[in-house]
Design an enzyme around this catalytic site. Sequence first.
Site, PDB file in Angstrom:
ATOM      1  N   ALA A  38       0.782  -1.296  -0.074  1.00 53.52           N
ATOM      2  CA  ALA A  38      -0.014  -0.089  -0.033  1.00 53.52           C
ATOM      3  C   ALA A  38       0.970   1.165   0.047  1.00 53.52           C
ATOM      4  CB  ALA A  38      -1.094  -0.148   1.341  1.00 53.52           C
ATOM      5  N   CYS A 126      -2.720  -8.554   6.573  1.00 55.39           N
ATOM      6  CA  CYS A 126      -2.369  -7.297   7.121  1.00 55.39           C
ATOM      7  C   CYS A 126      -2.630  -6.896   8.506  1.00 55.39           C
ATOM      8  CB  CYS A 126      -3.415  -6.302   6.340  1.00 55.39           C
ATOM      9  SG  CYS A 126      -3.046  -4.580   6.914  1.00 55.39           S
ATOM     10  N   LYS A 167      -3.024 -14.264   0.697  1.00 56.89           N
ATOM     11  CA  LYS A 167      -1.654 -14.042   1.215  1.00 56.89           C
ATOM     12  C   LYS A 167      -1.894 -13.917   2.934  1.00 56.89           C
ATOM     13  CE  LYS A 167       1.999 -10.551   0.790  1.00 56.89           C
ATOM     14  NZ  LYS A 167       1.934  -9.761   1.977  1.00 56.89           N
ATOM     15  N   ASN A 229       7.711 -15.632   1.497  1.00 53.00           N
ATOM     16  CA  ASN A 229       7.906 -14.102   1.590  1.00 53.00           C
ATOM     17  C   ASN A 229       8.348 -13.717   2.786  1.00 53.00           C
ATOM     18  OD1 ASN A 229       5.899 -11.520   2.399  1.00 53.00           O
ATOM     19  ND2 ASN A 229       7.467 -11.074   0.900  1.00 53.00           N
ATOM     20  N   GLY A 253       9.314  -7.619  -1.360  1.00 54.31           N
ATOM     21  CA  GLY A 253       8.626  -6.444  -1.074  1.00 54.31           C
ATOM     22  C   GLY A 253       9.713  -5.151  -0.937  1.00 54.31           C
TER      23      GLY A 253
HETATM   24  C1  LIG Z   1       4.791  -0.147   3.095  1.00 57.03           C
HETATM   25  C2  LIG Z   1       4.141  -1.411   3.030  1.00 57.03           C
HETATM   26  C3  LIG Z   1       2.933  -1.572   2.545  1.00 57.03           C
HETATM   27  C4  LIG Z   1       2.282  -2.920   2.833  1.00 57.03           C
HETATM   28  N1  LIG Z   1       1.164  -3.215   2.017  1.00 57.03           N
HETATM   29  C5  LIG Z   1       0.534  -4.369   1.825  1.00 57.03           C
HETATM   30  C6  LIG Z   1      -0.380  -4.728   1.159  1.00 57.03           C
HETATM   31  O1  LIG Z   1      -1.281  -3.840   0.665  1.00 57.03           O
HETATM   32  N2  LIG Z   1      -1.050  -5.956   0.933  1.00 57.03           N
HETATM   33  C7  LIG Z   1      -0.381  -6.964   1.628  1.00 57.03           C
HETATM   34  O2  LIG Z   1      -0.733  -8.173   1.487  1.00 57.03           O
HETATM   35  N3  LIG Z   1       1.026  -6.768   2.086  1.00 57.03           N
HETATM   36  C8  LIG Z   1       1.385  -5.534   2.547  1.00 57.03           C
HETATM   37  N4  LIG Z   1       2.591  -5.504   2.953  1.00 57.03           N
HETATM   38  C9  LIG Z   1       3.375  -6.454   3.278  1.00 57.03           C
HETATM   39  C10 LIG Z   1       4.294  -7.028   2.007  1.00 57.03           C
HETATM   40  O3  LIG Z   1       3.529  -7.356   0.918  1.00 57.03           O
HETATM   41  C11 LIG Z   1       5.166  -8.217   2.629  1.00 57.03           C
HETATM   42  O4  LIG Z   1       4.518  -9.201   2.987  1.00 57.03           O
HETATM   43  C12 LIG Z   1       6.176  -7.751   3.685  1.00 57.03           C
HETATM   44  O5  LIG Z   1       6.773  -6.415   3.187  1.00 57.03           O
HETATM   45  C13 LIG Z   1       7.350  -8.734   3.860  1.00 57.03           C
HETATM   46  O6  LIG Z   1       8.056  -8.747   2.763  1.00 57.03           O
HETATM   47  P1  LIG Z   1       9.477  -8.145   2.493  1.00 57.03           P
HETATM   48  O7  LIG Z   1      10.513  -8.449   3.615  1.00 57.03           O
HETATM   49  O8  LIG Z   1       9.986  -8.467   1.178  1.00 57.03           O
HETATM   50  O9  LIG Z   1       9.384  -6.919   2.509  1.00 57.03           O
HETATM   51  C14 LIG Z   1       3.097  -4.133   2.950  1.00 57.03           C
HETATM   52  C15 LIG Z   1       4.591  -3.877   3.360  1.00 57.03           C
HETATM   53  C16 LIG Z   1       4.826  -2.829   3.338  1.00 57.03           C
HETATM   54  C17 LIG Z   1       6.343  -2.323   3.839  1.00 57.03           C
END
Ligand SMILES: Cc1cc2nc3c(=O)[nH]c(=O)nc-3n(C[C@H](O)[C@H](O)[C@H](O)COP(=O)(O)O)c2cc1C
Length: 350
Positions: A38, A126, A167, A229, A253
Amino acid sequence: MASMENSQTNSDPNTERPGPLRIGSVLVDPPVLMAPMAGFTNWAYRELVRRFGGCGLPATEMVCARGLVEMDHYGRGEPERLWGIRDEPRPLAVQIWDNDPDTLAEVARRVAHDYQASVVDLNFGCPARDISEKAESGSYLLDDPDRIGRIVARVVEACGRVPVTAKIRLGRSDDRLTAVDVAQAVEGAGGAAVTVHGRTARQQFSGVADWERIARIKSRLKRIPVVGNGDLETPKAVVDAFSRFGVDGVMIGRAALTRPWLFSRIEAALAGRVIGSEPSLKQQRDVLLGQLDLMVKRFGPRRGVVLMRVFACRLGAGRPGVRQFRVAICRATTVDEFVEIVRRRFPSER
Ligand SMILES: Cc1cc2nc3c(=O)[nH]c(=O)nc-3n(C[C@H](O)[C@H](O)[C@H](O)COP(=O)(O)O)c2cc1C
């Protein structure tokens, strides 16, 4: 930005390379997915990542299903988060959230059929209070695998041939690790894949992602793929995740906000190719200013600049002076100010 992995292969030549991932009828190749984020994974970001290449399945930000229905009802157009999705290349995953099976089914049907999304992804991870505790959605639902199963079944029915994925996180907290039950409920209800962020909701983003637990979930599913993830930051970490934890795909992410070109480097590593250099500072500056341009065209100068601040802060990380850069960029209110600060941070002569 320091050049971290110049001209090297990060994969062990003896490691078996993961093949493409199948999510229902959709081929995800390479099996490396964009995490929905987001505030970040809007059309402009997805286009940027597509230009660099290497991402098998881009994703939208999470879209509030109820919000879409209400906007429609009151003739207020469509949610900002659907920007660009009608016309952009496929494959594309659109993520939606809510807790009501009927609302989710109605919106999923529209996303699948009217908008022609390749994949409809349901958010059960979330941890934000507004989504979880207040709206009883997202990670709140992890306590009730049966309810998740009922939601998925309704959405699968509504989407027809378009695959539905979920997810999730490991559970709401350490003493409520429900991910295996949830993943099995998703599988039993006809879901096409499950992505697991290896943290609990209570952890938010603290600690480290638990990949052993992700692997355990994979071992408990019979039919559908598991996408792992959490905390993958380098091509080598991705290659290791495939070989050590047996996941079918990975999702990236935050690291790809700082380095949107990371997907292409991961793709090279998975194929056993030489990984090229990091983009120069001038190229990184061009990335940022190109994004600014798209955002200003879409949202106007004031809002465009405000929305770009968070992205600039991410991309500007990883080199000395990041704190001053962040302070300065967060004060920028006009396009000219923004451009000037970016030019200073990313000089063209280095
Ligand atoms: C700023 C931000 C916004 C996120 N928004 C969402 C989202 O809209 N939907 C979702 O399923 N996860 C959301 N996440 C979680 C990410 O999809 C992901 O699961 C999480 O960052 C872990 O992965 P990473 O370590 O590669 O960042 C968000 C994470 C961040 C940092």
